[in-house]
Design a protein around this motif. Structure first.
Motif, PDB file in Angstrom:
ATOM      1  N   SER A  17       0.579  -1.000  -0.182  1.00  0.00           N
ATOM      2  CA  SER A  17       0.167  -0.499  -0.311  1.00  0.00           C
ATOM      3  C   SER A  17       1.166   1.017  -0.118  1.00  0.00           C
ATOM      4  N   ALA A  18       1.875   1.002   0.756  1.00  0.00           N
ATOM      5  CA  ALA A  18       2.843   2.907   1.370  1.00  0.00           C
ATOM      6  C   ALA A  18       3.528   2.765  -0.497  1.00  0.00           C
ATOM      7  N   SER A  19       4.374   1.321  -0.866  1.00  0.00           N
ATOM      8  CA  SER A  19       4.884   1.470  -2.339  1.00  0.00           C
ATOM      9  C   SER A  19       3.841   2.314  -3.504  1.00  0.00           C
ATOM     10  N   ASN A  20       2.567   1.579  -3.212  1.00  0.00           N
ATOM     11  CA  ASN A  20       1.872   2.021  -4.293  1.00  0.00           C
ATOM     12  C   ASN A  20       1.468   4.188  -3.998  1.00  0.00           C
ATOM     13  N   ILE A  21       1.147   4.067  -3.250  1.00  0.00           N
ATOM     14  CA  ILE A  21       0.833   5.390  -2.704  1.00  0.00           C
ATOM     15  C   ILE A  21       2.325   6.640  -3.531  1.00  0.00           C
ATOM     16  N   LEU A  22       3.044   6.298  -2.858  1.00  0.00           N
ATOM     17  CA  LEU A  22       4.734   6.704  -3.114  1.00  0.00           C
ATOM     18  C   LEU A  22       4.300   7.181  -4.845  1.00  0.00           C
ATOM     19  N   ALA A  23       4.862   5.642  -5.562  1.00  0.00           N
ATOM     20  CA  ALA A  23       4.520   5.437  -6.785  1.00  0.00           C
ATOM     21  C   ALA A  23       3.819   6.341  -7.590  1.00  0.00           C
ATOM     22  N   GLN A  24       2.731   6.384  -7.191  1.00  0.00           N
ATOM     23  CA  GLN A  24       1.559   7.395  -7.408  1.00  0.00           C
ATOM     24  C   GLN A  24       2.274   8.923  -7.053  1.00  0.00           C
ATOM     25  N   PHE A  25       2.429   9.418  -6.268  1.00  0.00           N
ATOM     26  CA  PHE A  25       3.219  10.892  -6.230  1.00  0.00           C
ATOM     27  C   PHE A  25       4.699  10.600  -6.690  1.00  0.00           C
ATOM     28  N   LEU A  26       4.936   9.971  -6.909  1.00  0.00           N
ATOM     29  CA  LEU A  26       6.594   9.873  -8.080  1.00  0.00           C
ATOM     30  C   LEU A  26       6.088  10.068  -9.632  1.00  0.00           C
ATOM     31  N   GLU A  27       5.098   9.477 -10.242  1.00  0.00           N
ATOM     32  CA  GLU A  27       4.366   9.484 -11.680  1.00  0.00           C
ATOM     33  C   GLU A  27       4.044  11.434 -11.299  1.00  0.00           C
ATOM     34  N   ALA A  28       3.215  11.155 -10.739  1.00  0.00           N
ATOM     35  CA  ALA A  28       2.593  12.650 -10.964  1.00  0.00           C
ATOM     36  C   ALA A  28       3.238  14.186 -11.228  1.00  0.00           C
ATOM     37  N   TYR A  29       4.948  13.612  -9.739  1.00  0.00           N
ATOM     38  CA  TYR A  29       5.941  15.009  -9.470  1.00  0.00           C
ATOM     39  C   TYR A  29       6.292  14.276 -10.484  1.00  0.00           C
ATOM     40  N   ARG A  30       7.153  12.975 -11.692  1.00  0.00           N
ATOM     41  CA  ARG A  30       7.364  13.090 -12.774  1.00  0.00           C
ATOM     42  C   ARG A  30       6.433  13.794 -14.049  1.00  0.00           C
ATOM     43  N   ASP A  31       5.401  13.806 -14.142  1.00  0.00           N
ATOM     44  CA  ASP A  31       4.462  13.723 -14.855  1.00  0.00           C
ATOM     45  C   ASP A  31       4.396  15.679 -14.508  1.00  0.00           C
ATOM     46  N   SER A  32       4.463  16.550 -13.696  1.00  0.00           N
ATOM     47  CA  SER A  32       4.379  17.934 -13.321  1.00  0.00           C
ATOM     48  C   SER A  32       2.628  17.856 -13.524  1.00  0.00           C
ATOM     49  N   ARG A  33       2.266  17.254 -12.854  1.00  0.00           N
ATOM     50  CA  ARG A  33       0.333  16.966 -12.289  1.00  0.00           C
ATOM     51  C   ARG A  33       0.151  17.197 -11.554  1.00  0.00           C
TER      52      ARG A  33
END
Length: 198
Positions: A17-33
């Motif tokens: 759960s924690a890793s998926n939430i962190l990955a979603q944050f990282l994806e949003a940050y990477r995509d500047s969204r």
């Protein structure tokens, strides 16, 4: 009181759960969204953890039974035989000896789990389960397995061999899956990113 496997499964689900939430944050940050929590992505990833943790726990138990990390203590009969050879059994019996790491068994477990069967099984199971949960066609699941398995396994070789050696030599078998899932927190971020693209 819950069983060790239940505890390990809950820990695996929590770390996933924690890793998926962190990955979603990282994806949003990477995509500047802006970050928008993808509940479907999250639930799929956690479901895979719930499904795969029990077989992985049993796999670790099987590996430990088949290739114990530490030498088994000599039975009392063996100690008595050694005493007959002229050693001071009474004196030796009062000294608790530290168990000796069996390097051959540790290497064998590492090779079987990390380099061959464990890596292949877990990676293919991930793509099959993720594909089913995403309602992908069998052709798409097969394509994901053919195109993504080797890159994921090669990426895994950068972290899992070291984690496995530490696990097999230093972590009690009943806590091994929890330790590996803690290491897997970082790996889970990577796999969440993989899951979002397949």
């Amino acid at each position: 009181m819950p069983s060790q496997m239940t505890k390990a499964t809950l820990a695996a689900a929590g770390l996933s759960s924690a890793s998926n939430i962190l990955a979603q944050f990282l994806e949003a940050y990477r995509d500047s969204r802006p970050f928008v929590f993808d509940i479907a992505n999250f639930l799929r990833f956690v479901a895979v953890a719930f499904i795969t943790a029990p077989p992985n726990y049993m796999w670790q138990q099987l590996l430990e039974r088949s290739f114990p990390a530490y030498e088994r203590k000599a039975s009392s009969g063996d100690i008595e035989k050694q005493g007959a050879a002229g050693e001071d059994v009474a004196e030796r019996g009062n000294v608790e000896q530290k168990p000796k790491l069996n390097l051959r068994n540790t290497f064998t477990k590492w090779f079987i789990d990390c380099i061959t069967l464990g890596a292949i099984f877990n990676t293919v199971a991930f793509f099959i389960l993720m594909g089913i949960l995403k309602r992908q066609s069998m052709d798409q699941i097969g394509h994901n397995i053919r195109t993504e398995t080797i890159p994921v396994i090669v990426a895994g070789y950068k972290i899992w061999p070291f984690a496995s050696i530490i696990s097999f030599s230093c972590i009690p078998v009943e806590r091994r899956i929890v330790f590996l899932n803690f290491v897997g927190l970082l790996w889970g971020i990577y796999m969440s990113l993989v899951a979002s693209r397949v």
